[in-house]
Design a protein around this motif. Structure first.
Motif, PDB file in Angstrom:
ATOM      1  N   GLY A   1       0.229  -1.561  -0.496  1.00 25.69           N
ATOM      2  CA  GLY A   1      -0.146   0.009  -0.283  1.00 25.69           C
ATOM      3  C   GLY A   1       0.657   0.957   0.211  1.00 25.69           C
ATOM      4  N   VAL A   2       1.677   1.129   0.204  1.00 23.10           N
ATOM      5  CA  VAL A   2       2.880   2.369   0.221  1.00 23.10           C
ATOM      6  C   VAL A   2       3.718   2.377  -1.511  1.00 23.10           C
ATOM      7  CG1 VAL A   2       5.115   3.619   0.844  1.00 23.10           C
ATOM      8  CG2 VAL A   2       3.469   1.725   2.531  1.00 23.10           C
ATOM      9  N   THR A   3       3.239   3.103  -1.900  1.00 25.16           N
ATOM     10  CA  THR A   3       4.343   4.255  -3.597  1.00 25.16           C
ATOM     11  C   THR A   3       5.079   5.136  -3.155  1.00 25.16           C
ATOM     12  OG1 THR A   3       2.316   3.233  -4.534  1.00 25.16           O
ATOM     13  CG2 THR A   3       4.014   4.574  -5.979  1.00 25.16           C
ATOM     14  N   LEU A   4       6.232   5.440  -3.680  1.00 26.29           N
ATOM     15  CA  LEU A   4       6.825   6.950  -3.595  1.00 26.29           C
ATOM     16  C   LEU A   4       7.192   7.198  -5.178  1.00 26.29           C
ATOM     17  CD1 LEU A   4       9.143   8.487  -2.301  1.00 26.29           C
ATOM     18  CD2 LEU A   4      10.486   6.823  -2.869  1.00 26.29           C
ATOM     19  N   ARG A   5       6.256   7.941  -4.938  1.00 31.75           N
ATOM     20  CA  ARG A   5       6.363   8.502  -6.499  1.00 31.75           C
ATOM     21  C   ARG A   5       7.618   9.641  -6.886  1.00 31.75           C
ATOM     22  NH1 ARG A   5       0.738  12.026  -6.371  1.00 31.75           N
ATOM     23  NH2 ARG A   5       2.136  14.087  -5.831  1.00 31.75           N
ATOM     24  N   GLU A   6       7.277  10.216  -7.742  1.00 30.59           N
ATOM     25  CA  GLU A   6       8.761  10.395  -8.569  1.00 30.59           C
ATOM     26  C   GLU A   6       9.515  11.758  -7.874  1.00 30.59           C
ATOM     27  OE1 GLU A   6       8.145  10.789 -12.869  1.00 30.59           O
ATOM     28  OE2 GLU A   6       8.686   8.554 -13.488  1.00 30.59           O
ATOM     29  N   ASP A   7       7.790  12.935  -7.217  1.00 29.84           N
ATOM     30  CA  ASP A   7       8.221  14.253  -6.949  1.00 29.84           C
ATOM     31  C   ASP A   7       8.694  13.780  -5.520  1.00 29.84           C
ATOM     32  OD1 ASP A   7       5.774  13.187  -6.165  1.00 29.84           O
ATOM     33  OD2 ASP A   7       4.901  14.683  -6.432  1.00 29.84           O
TER      34      ASP A   7
ATOM     35  N   LYS B   1      -9.239   3.589   1.514  1.00 29.17           N
ATOM     36  CA  LYS B   1     -10.656   2.474   0.331  1.00 29.17           C
ATOM     37  C   LYS B   1     -10.869   3.117  -0.930  1.00 29.17           C
ATOM     38  CE  LYS B   1     -14.129   0.728   2.307  1.00 29.17           C
ATOM     39  NZ  LYS B   1     -13.611  -0.441   2.522  1.00 29.17           N
ATOM     40  N   ARG B   2     -11.636   2.247  -1.948  1.00 31.02           N
ATOM     41  CA  ARG B   2     -11.824   2.692  -3.197  1.00 31.02           C
ATOM     42  C   ARG B   2     -12.226   4.193  -3.137  1.00 31.02           C
ATOM     43  NH1 ARG B   2     -12.893  -1.550  -7.129  1.00 31.02           N
ATOM     44  NH2 ARG B   2     -11.293  -2.301  -6.482  1.00 31.02           N
ATOM     45  N   GLY B   3     -12.033   5.264  -4.180  1.00 29.04           N
ATOM     46  CA  GLY B   3     -13.415   6.124  -3.668  1.00 29.04           C
ATOM     47  C   GLY B   3     -12.873   7.416  -3.022  1.00 29.04           C
ATOM     48  N   GLU B   4     -11.608   6.539  -2.089  1.00 31.20           N
ATOM     49  CA  GLU B   4     -11.466   8.046  -1.015  1.00 31.20           C
ATOM     50  C   GLU B   4     -10.033   8.352  -1.445  1.00 31.20           C
ATOM     51  OE1 GLU B   4     -11.118   7.120   3.578  1.00 31.20           O
ATOM     52  OE2 GLU B   4     -13.547   6.195   3.144  1.00 31.20           O
ATOM     53  N   ASP B   5      -9.462   9.473  -1.443  1.00 32.75           N
ATOM     54  CA  ASP B   5      -8.635  10.017  -1.689  1.00 32.75           C
ATOM     55  C   ASP B   5      -7.148   9.787  -1.187  1.00 32.75           C
ATOM     56  OD1 ASP B   5      -9.711  12.414  -3.308  1.00 32.75           O
ATOM     57  OD2 ASP B   5      -9.877  13.610  -1.338  1.00 32.75           O
ATOM     58  N   SER B   6      -6.436   9.329  -1.375  1.00 29.46           N
ATOM     59  CA  SER B   6      -4.793   8.917  -0.827  1.00 29.46           C
ATOM     60  C   SER B   6      -4.450   9.767  -0.278  1.00 29.46           C
ATOM     61  CB  SER B   6      -3.932   8.172  -2.163  1.00 29.46           C
ATOM     62  OG  SER B   6      -4.648   7.576  -2.730  1.00 29.46           O
ATOM     63  N   ILE B   7      -3.816   9.300   0.835  1.00 22.26           N
ATOM     64  CA  ILE B   7      -2.955  10.230   1.592  1.00 22.26           C
ATOM     65  C   ILE B   7      -1.702  10.616   0.747  1.00 22.26           C
ATOM     66  CG2 ILE B   7      -1.673  10.115   4.129  1.00 22.26           C
ATOM     67  CD1 ILE B   7      -3.781   8.565   5.236  1.00 22.26           C
ATOM     68  N   LEU B   8      -1.057  11.414   1.086  1.00 19.51           N
ATOM     69  CA  LEU B   8       0.048  12.418   0.472  1.00 19.51           C
ATOM     70  C   LEU B   8       0.904  12.944   1.767  1.00 19.51           C
ATOM     71  CD1 LEU B   8      -1.333  13.629  -3.203  1.00 19.51           C
ATOM     72  CD2 LEU B   8      -0.604  11.707  -2.168  1.00 19.51           C
ATOM     73  N   ILE B   9       2.876  12.248   1.793  1.00 22.39           N
ATOM     74  CA  ILE B   9       3.341  12.323   2.571  1.00 22.39           C
ATOM     75  C   ILE B   9       4.894  12.630   1.251  1.00 22.39           C
ATOM     76  CG2 ILE B   9       4.710  11.943   4.818  1.00 22.39           C
ATOM     77  CD1 ILE B   9       2.082  10.219   5.221  1.00 22.39           C
ATOM     78  N   ASP B  10       5.397  13.729   1.986  1.00 24.38           N
ATOM     79  CA  ASP B  10       6.642  14.479   1.946  1.00 24.38           C
ATOM     80  C   ASP B  10       7.698  13.521   2.239  1.00 24.38           C
ATOM     81  OD1 ASP B  10       5.933  16.201   0.189  1.00 24.38           O
ATOM     82  OD2 ASP B  10       6.248  17.993   2.069  1.00 24.38           O
TER      83      ASP B  10
ATOM     84  N   GLU C   1      15.208   6.139  -0.679  1.00 29.13           N
ATOM     85  CA  GLU C   1      14.690   4.457  -0.520  1.00 29.13           C
ATOM     86  C   GLU C   1      13.355   4.912  -0.481  1.00 29.13           C
ATOM     87  OE1 GLU C   1      19.006   5.289   0.756  1.00 29.13           O
ATOM     88  OE2 GLU C   1      17.069   6.265   1.283  1.00 29.13           O
ATOM     89  N   GLU C   2      11.888   3.480  -1.059  1.00 33.61           N
ATOM     90  CA  GLU C   2      11.285   3.494  -0.555  1.00 33.61           C
ATOM     91  C   GLU C   2      10.928   3.427   0.344  1.00 33.61           C
ATOM     92  OE1 GLU C   2       7.043   1.350  -3.309  1.00 33.61           O
ATOM     93  OE2 GLU C   2       9.148   1.874  -4.022  1.00 33.61           O
ATOM     94  N   PRO C   3       9.817   3.485   1.444  1.00 32.44           N
ATOM     95  CA  PRO C   3      10.349   2.554   2.420  1.00 32.44           C
ATOM     96  C   PRO C   3       9.217   0.836   2.560  1.00 32.44           C
ATOM     97  CG  PRO C   3       8.702   4.164   2.545  1.00 32.44           C
ATOM     98  CD  PRO C   3       9.310   4.343   1.013  1.00 32.44           C
ATOM     99  N   ARG C   4       9.586   0.559   3.350  1.00 33.08           N
ATOM    100  CA  ARG C   4       8.832  -1.084   3.213  1.00 33.08           C
ATOM    101  C   ARG C   4       7.421  -1.345   4.614  1.00 33.08           C
ATOM    102  NH1 ARG C   4      10.221  -4.976  -0.378  1.00 33.08           N
ATOM    103  NH2 ARG C   4       9.783  -6.765   1.104  1.00 33.08           N
ATOM    104  N   THR C   5       7.312  -0.116   5.114  1.00 37.23           N
ATOM    105  CA  THR C   5       6.531  -0.416   5.642  1.00 37.23           C
ATOM    106  C   THR C   5       6.662   1.333   6.100  1.00 37.23           C
ATOM    107  OG1 THR C   5       7.196  -0.592   7.378  1.00 37.23           O
ATOM    108  CG2 THR C   5       6.488  -2.393   7.314  1.00 37.23           C
ATOM    109  N   VAL C   6       5.092   1.412   6.758  1.00 36.59           N
ATOM    110  CA  VAL C   6       5.058   3.252   6.913  1.00 36.59           C
ATOM    111  C   VAL C   6       3.793   3.136   7.960  1.00 36.59           C
ATOM    112  CG1 VAL C   6       3.902   5.826   6.249  1.00 36.59           C
ATOM    113  CG2 VAL C   6       5.135   3.779   4.584  1.00 36.59           C
ATOM    114  N   GLU C   7       3.599   3.686   9.640  1.00 35.78           N
ATOM    115  CA  GLU C   7       3.231   3.335  10.323  1.00 35.78           C
ATOM    116  C   GLU C   7       2.959   5.372  11.335  1.00 35.78           C
ATOM    117  OE1 GLU C   7       3.861  -0.026  13.312  1.00 35.78           O
ATOM    118  OE2 GLU C   7       4.657   1.580  14.189  1.00 35.78           O
ATOM    119  N   ILE C   8       1.615   5.485  10.954  1.00 34.66           N
ATOM    120  CA  ILE C   8       1.116   6.944  12.106  1.00 34.66           C
ATOM    121  C   ILE C   8       0.209   7.284  13.084  1.00 34.66           C
ATOM    122  CG2 ILE C   8       0.157   9.259  10.810  1.00 34.66           C
ATOM    123  CD1 ILE C   8       0.150   8.730   8.155  1.00 34.66           C
ATOM    124  N   GLY C   9       1.295   7.531  13.971  1.00 36.01           N
ATOM    125  CA  GLY C   9      -0.024   7.148  15.030  1.00 36.01           C
ATOM    126  C   GLY C   9       0.205   9.080  15.683  1.00 36.01           C
ATOM    127  N   LYS C  10      -0.369   9.130  16.990  1.00 30.69           N
ATOM    128  CA  LYS C  10      -1.359  10.697  17.290  1.00 30.69           C
ATOM    129  C   LYS C  10      -0.116  10.529  18.351  1.00 30.69           C
ATOM    130  CE  LYS C  10      -4.387  14.136  18.066  1.00 30.69           C
ATOM    131  NZ  LYS C  10      -4.406  14.460  17.093  1.00 30.69           N
TER     132      LYS C  10
END
Length: 398
Positions: free
Chosen positions: A105-111, A119-128, A133-142
């Motif tokens: 579920g993680v993709t590193l764009r060219e930019d 979920k399908r139909g929702e906006d993807s989460i974009l993070i600078d 290197e493209e990460p293998r796993t990503v965690e986001i915590g409050k």
């Protein structure tokens, strides 16, 4: 080897909603897991729980929902591995829970922007993303004031060693590390860490006393609890920064001394074997040797230095010249048999190094002289601490 990059981002309504849904899913899994155990005496498998609660989740993407179940069953496994001692994982009252994406579920764009699937139909989460290197796993915590991102990515070590020396490292509470390379020695002072721990303990006791005098659930009680959490979190960040800076200093100094192998004294379990009284026991239980050793280990391997661990039993009591054992008093070691004199922690580091290279103190050609030179000391400097936390904005993809 894998590294973890951590940075803070500002919160969005989407992250708030997903994090709350993750907490709700955790509580639902807990509730039905233990209800089934109580009523039917049946332990639901992780696969069955994922099919029941995670597949086709209304809010969370499929793999993120499955990771919540994975978190719960990992906690259950740890509880079983500990012979079911302590409190088992139960339904919690937390509002937020960690969101986790694996490499599917993680993709590193060219930019240079990370795209996290939703979920399908929702906006993807974009993070600078501040790395190539493209990460293998990503965690986001409050966290307070936003969210924290922890991304794990693969990197290749770069060999920067220029020699073949072996260094012994003795981990301690007064001195975080004493290092002996065979030619010279240095120590890493732990005074700043002890000061932070003392302030942390006194602050916690002071705020706990104030909280106990307020009515639980009142506005004043909530403000004090939030104040306590923020201040303790700030101190924890200072401690982590200190350990990172000093572990980096250790590795850099060893590179300058042409060291290619580090031998760490293994002190795991020492806190369970000794009893020095209330105050000293508290200091030992807050001793950050495990985290400091881990930081030295991975930073050393990144620059091509081999790291080994060895049992450090009696290394601070054995004379590195004649092998006689004596329990030292104070910070200096003086042998009652051969009058050898040296720094207690450096004696431990020298014996750890000798154990690894297989040198015997009696009759050894490289045994130490009667007097060990005083080690140089390294202290933490406040101006070397990290700058204030950077903030990155999340965006939405239309």
């Amino acid at each position: 080897m894998y590294l973890t990059r951590k940075f803070h981002i500002e919160g969005t309504e989407q992250l708030e909603r997903l994090s709350r849904s993750s907490a709700d899913l955790w509580n639902s899994i807990c509730k039905w897991y233990w209800r089934t155990v109580d009523r039917q005496d049946h332990w639901i498998s992780k696969t069955a729980m994922r099919q029941w609660h995670c597949k086709g989740h209304d809010v969370l993407p499929s793999q993120t929902a499955q990771e919540v179940a994975g978190q719960f069953y990992k906690a259950i496994g740890s509880w079983h591995d500990n012979d079911r001692k302590g409190n088992p994982p139960k339904r919690c009252d937390k509002t937020y829970n960690v969101l986790r994406w694996t490499y599917q579920g993680v993709t590193l764009r060219e930019d240079g922007v990370l795209r996290l699937s939703t979920k399908r139909g929702e906006d993807s989460i974009l993070i600078d993303w501040p790395a190539r290197e493209e990460p293998r796993t990503v965690e986001i915590g409050k966290t307070s004031g936003g969210f924290v991102v922890r991304a794990q990515y693969d990197t290749e070590p770069v060999d920067r060693t220029t020699g073949d020396k072996v260094a012994g490292v003795d981990l301690g509470e007064k001195h975080l590390a004493a290092v002996f390379t065979g030619d010279d020695a240095f120590t890493i002072n732990g005074g700043e860490l002890r000061a932070l721990r003392h302030y942390q303990n006194s602050l916690k006791a002071k705020l706990d006393a104030k909280i106990d005098r307020k009515e639980r659930g009142s506005n004043r009680w909530k403000k004090l609890v939030e104040t306590k959490r923020k201040q303790l979190e700030h101190i924890d960040s200072k401690i982590t920064d200190l350990l990172h800076k000093l572990s980096r200093k250790v590795v850099d100094m060893l590179l300058d001394r042409c060291v290619s192998t580090i031998v760490l004294g293994d002190v795991r379990g020492i806190r369970d074997r000794i009893d020095y009284g209330t105050k000293m026991n508290q200091r030992l239980h807050q001793w950050a040797y495990g985290e400091f050793a881990r930081m030295i280990e991975y930073k050393a391997r990144l620059v091509g230095i081999t790291v080994e661990r060895i049992d450090e039993a009696y290394t601070s009591q054995e004379c590195p010249k004649c092998g006689h054992r004596k329990k030292p008093s104070g910070r200096e070691y003086t042998c009652s048999e051969c009058s050898f004199h040296g720094h207690r922690d450096v004696v431990g580091a020298a014996n750890i190094r000798r154990k690894y290279v297989g040198q015997e103190p009696t009759g050894s050609k490289t045994r130490l002289p009667g007097v060990m030179a005083s080690p140089s000391g390294v202290r933490f400097r406040p101006h070397l601490s990290c700058s204030s936390r950077s903030r990155r904005r999340t965006q939405s993809e239309s």
